[in-house]
Design a protein around this motif. Sequence first.
Motif, PDB file in Angstrom:
ATOM      1  N   VAL A 165      37.187  -6.864  25.937  1.00  0.00           N
ATOM      2  CA  VAL A 165      36.427  -5.732  25.397  1.00  0.00           C
ATOM      3  C   VAL A 165      35.220  -6.246  24.615  1.00  0.00           C
ATOM      4  O   VAL A 165      34.081  -5.804  24.814  1.00  0.00           O
ATOM      5  CB  VAL A 165      37.315  -4.861  24.498  1.00  0.00           C
ATOM      6  N   ARG A 166      35.456  -7.199  23.723  1.00  0.00           N
ATOM      7  CA  ARG A 166      34.366  -7.762  22.920  1.00  0.00           C
ATOM      8  C   ARG A 166      33.392  -8.552  23.798  1.00  0.00           C
ATOM      9  O   ARG A 166      32.173  -8.481  23.608  1.00  0.00           O
ATOM     10  CB  ARG A 166      34.951  -8.655  21.826  1.00  0.00           C
ATOM     11  N   ARG A 167      33.912  -9.309  24.757  1.00  0.00           N
ATOM     12  CA  ARG A 167      33.025 -10.085  25.629  1.00  0.00           C
ATOM     13  C   ARG A 167      32.134  -9.170  26.476  1.00  0.00           C
ATOM     14  O   ARG A 167      30.979  -9.488  26.747  1.00  0.00           O
ATOM     15  CB  ARG A 167      33.852 -10.994  26.534  1.00  0.00           C
ATOM     16  N   GLY A 168      32.679  -8.025  26.888  1.00  0.00           N
ATOM     17  CA  GLY A 168      31.868  -7.070  27.633  1.00  0.00           C
ATOM     18  C   GLY A 168      30.751  -6.485  26.787  1.00  0.00           C
ATOM     19  O   GLY A 168      29.620  -6.299  27.253  1.00  0.00           O
ATOM     20  N   MET A 169      31.043  -6.214  25.512  1.00  0.00           N
ATOM     21  CA  MET A 169      30.009  -5.707  24.609  1.00  0.00           C
ATOM     22  C   MET A 169      28.968  -6.779  24.312  1.00  0.00           C
ATOM     23  O   MET A 169      27.770  -6.493  24.219  1.00  0.00           O
ATOM     24  CB  MET A 169      30.641  -5.194  23.322  1.00  0.00           C
ATOM     25  N   GLU A 170      29.408  -8.016  24.167  1.00  0.00           N
ATOM     26  CA  GLU A 170      28.465  -9.115  23.949  1.00  0.00           C
ATOM     27  C   GLU A 170      27.500  -9.256  25.125  1.00  0.00           C
ATOM     28  O   GLU A 170      26.309  -9.520  24.942  1.00  0.00           O
ATOM     29  CB  GLU A 170      29.220 -10.427  23.740  1.00  0.00           C
ATOM     30  N   PHE A 171      28.022  -9.082  26.337  1.00  0.00           N
ATOM     31  CA  PHE A 171      27.175  -9.191  27.518  1.00  0.00           C
ATOM     32  C   PHE A 171      26.157  -8.057  27.576  1.00  0.00           C
ATOM     33  O   PHE A 171      25.037  -8.234  28.061  1.00  0.00           O
ATOM     34  CB  PHE A 171      28.044  -9.199  28.780  1.00  0.00           C
ATOM     35  N   ASN A 172      26.536  -6.882  27.081  1.00  0.00           N
ATOM     36  CA  ASN A 172      25.629  -5.741  27.072  1.00  0.00           C
ATOM     37  C   ASN A 172      24.639  -5.783  25.914  1.00  0.00           C
ATOM     38  O   ASN A 172      23.533  -5.255  26.021  1.00  0.00           O
ATOM     39  CB  ASN A 172      26.434  -4.437  27.005  1.00  0.00           C
ATOM     40  N   LEU A 173      25.035  -6.367  24.793  1.00  0.00           N
ATOM     41  CA  LEU A 173      24.193  -6.412  23.600  1.00  0.00           C
ATOM     42  C   LEU A 173      23.935  -7.874  23.239  1.00  0.00           C
ATOM     43  O   LEU A 173      24.448  -8.382  22.247  1.00  0.00           O
ATOM     44  CB  LEU A 173      24.877  -5.682  22.439  1.00  0.00           C
ATOM     45  N   GLN A 174      23.149  -8.528  24.064  1.00  0.00           N
ATOM     46  CA  GLN A 174      22.946  -9.952  23.881  1.00  0.00           C
ATOM     47  C   GLN A 174      22.050 -10.222  22.667  1.00  0.00           C
ATOM     48  O   GLN A 174      21.137  -9.462  22.363  1.00  0.00           O
ATOM     49  CB  GLN A 174      22.349 -10.553  25.147  1.00  0.00           C
ATOM     50  N   MET A 175      22.344 -11.327  21.994  1.00  0.00           N
ATOM     51  CA  MET A 175      21.629 -11.675  20.778  1.00  0.00           C
ATOM     52  C   MET A 175      20.175 -12.035  21.084  1.00  0.00           C
ATOM     53  O   MET A 175      19.885 -12.728  22.051  1.00  0.00           O
ATOM     54  CB  MET A 175      22.327 -12.846  20.090  1.00  0.00           C
ATOM     55  N   LEU A 176      19.262 -11.551  20.240  1.00  0.00           N
ATOM     56  CA  LEU A 176      17.840 -11.835  20.387  1.00  0.00           C
ATOM     57  C   LEU A 176      17.399 -12.752  19.260  1.00  0.00           C
ATOM     58  O   LEU A 176      17.736 -12.535  18.097  1.00  0.00           O
ATOM     59  CB  LEU A 176      17.023 -10.537  20.341  1.00  0.00           C
TER      60      LEU A 176
END
Length: 273
Positions: free
Chosen positions: A221-232
Amino acid sequence: TLENAYLRVEVNRKTGRLERIYDKRSDRESLAAPGASLQVIGEQTGAASAWRIVLTDEVEELDDPESVGVVERGPVRGIIRSAYRFRDSVLVQDVILHAGLARVDVRLGVYWYERDRCLKAAVPADVDGGEATFEVPFGHIVRPADGTEAPAQNWVDVSDDSYGVSLLTNSRYGFDVRDNVMRMTVLRGINDLDPRADEGYHEVQYAILPHAEGWREAKTVRRGMEFNLQMLAQQELRRAGIVPPWTSRGVLDAMPPAWSFLTLEPDSVVLTA
């Protein structure tokens, strides 16, 4: 070949296929033979519509690339690019492995001009008799792995009690899972409503996340959100916590080098709005 501390990735020179993801942490293969692929599948004229996918038995694997090669090799990431031509369409697949990330990213650049055809990305997990799980907003659904097209939010997963593979997405929301093979619907060519629907250039990203145990233990769940909201990353105008002499002293004077507005515990809790 691409390799980091977690995974060893192999792309076939002749077919361009992502053939192997070896999980060094679990000492086992993540993909079943013949590996991940791009498939162009016929859609039944008249039965398929903008709302309904009706696939035929006509499946063409993209396995005759015009070129395959390493296009980036650096300390942060490596990229292997495979380029295909299918009828009137051109497809470029980048397999990307980052240092420090236990997942494989795939970026597709597609000039698409096909009618009555569906483009799917297929990922066969090296899991026997696993359970197919689809994320939905604020939850998940376990569905039969019978090949039925179904929606998902950020990921789908096939896992058994000991191992699994998650397919993460940030722009496509239609999937089917048959046995151990997850397929993501990338593009279609249906004349319903718009005779030129999906024509033109598209860029699509997805990721393959191998993991031990189930998707809960893997924090999919968290990894999917990380992939959608990648760090800038962004260069700031001044260093945090330092006040220039010509400004009034105040809140900036107390700013630490790093600052967060809130903390959540345990890490299974996700904040959203």
